[in-house]
Design an enzyme around this catalytic site. Sequence first.
Site, mmCIF file in Angstrom:
data_model
loop_
_atom_site.group_PDB
_atom_site.id
_atom_site.type_symbol
_atom_site.label_atom_id
_atom_site.label_comp_id
_atom_site.label_asym_id
_atom_site.label_seq_id
_atom_site.Cartn_x
_atom_site.Cartn_y
_atom_site.Cartn_z
ATOM 1 N N TYR A 140 15.745 28.073 -12.134
ATOM 2 C CA TYR A 140 14.812 29.189 -11.960
ATOM 3 C C TYR A 140 15.096 30.222 -13.042
ATOM 4 C CZ TYR A 140 12.359 32.913 -9.295
ATOM 5 O OH TYR A 140 11.526 33.920 -8.878
ATOM 6 N N LYS A 168 11.564 26.181 -12.970
ATOM 7 C CA LYS A 168 10.552 27.164 -12.581
ATOM 8 C C LYS A 168 10.610 28.249 -13.645
ATOM 9 C CE LYS A 168 9.295 30.516 -8.995
ATOM 10 N NZ LYS A 168 9.716 31.176 -7.724
#
Length: 311
Positions: A140, A168
């Site tokens: 992330y 992400k």
Amino acid sequence: MSYQDLKECKIITAFITPFHEDGSINFDAIPALIEHLLDHHTDGILLAGTTAESPTLTHDEELELFAAVQKIVNGRVPLIAGVGTNDTRDSIEFVKEVAEFGGFAAGLAIVPYYNKPSQEGMYQHFKAIADASDLPIIIYNIPGRVVVELTPETMLRLADHPNIIGVKECTSLANMAYLIEHKPEEFLVYTGEDGDAFHAMNLGADGVISVASHTNGDEMHEMFIAIAESDVKKAAAIQRKFIPKVNALFSYPSPAPVKAVLNYMGFEAGPTRLPLVPAPEEDAKRIIKVVVDGDYEATKATVTGVLRPDY
């Protein structure tokens, strides 16, 4: 559920955590929320992420949440567990625990926050986490929250690790384009920016890890179908109407706006936990008018200039 199941996911919802007014988790509210998501084109669910207010959840609460959602979902869509912290050792222990817990297609590990590691430090951090168990890891990358940014070059080094399966990405479309162009074929690239989903999918991203899918999943699904069918005109028309809704959903620190909308829609999302607070009542009403009714003039004063979901 496995990597192959995740590869089919276009809309992964970063699930809120519903709370009672006293701040305890409202487990009774979860089934209706989950069924709502599945009825409106959510392909996968992320638990204990930013939108879940994970910094305010205890370890035991996270495990209770995992168990509750797994029971409700019952294998219908892949689940991802938020597992990362800014402490490598703690992250390793949590990843091992989630792997033993079972039922997750992957773990989402955030770039370390507050301690501001170098690129090499971030590389070693994620490598150590990925080495620790067989739970696939999605990175992330969100510098708006953690201050430091994992560069595309470092990301591509990590993409060669067999247990790091995706990212992400919440940096820029330029970085996303570079990653998509140079990544290993099987490496998954998701945008974490609802407002960028149209552009990301046209660049070749695998999907979006979304907040807006709590309330506007049908529009996102319709837009993605139009993109897949090369109907750019239709997809762009949907995007133009979608962007003001995204702006409204991020006009106050998330997930306060989306919880306000869900509460209005009849779901027991509840309040946020401190230090997050609800949007002021009048602003919440305007947010609801935009997100639910498409009344774009209603929140102009609230959301003008709020273009990126850095919250």
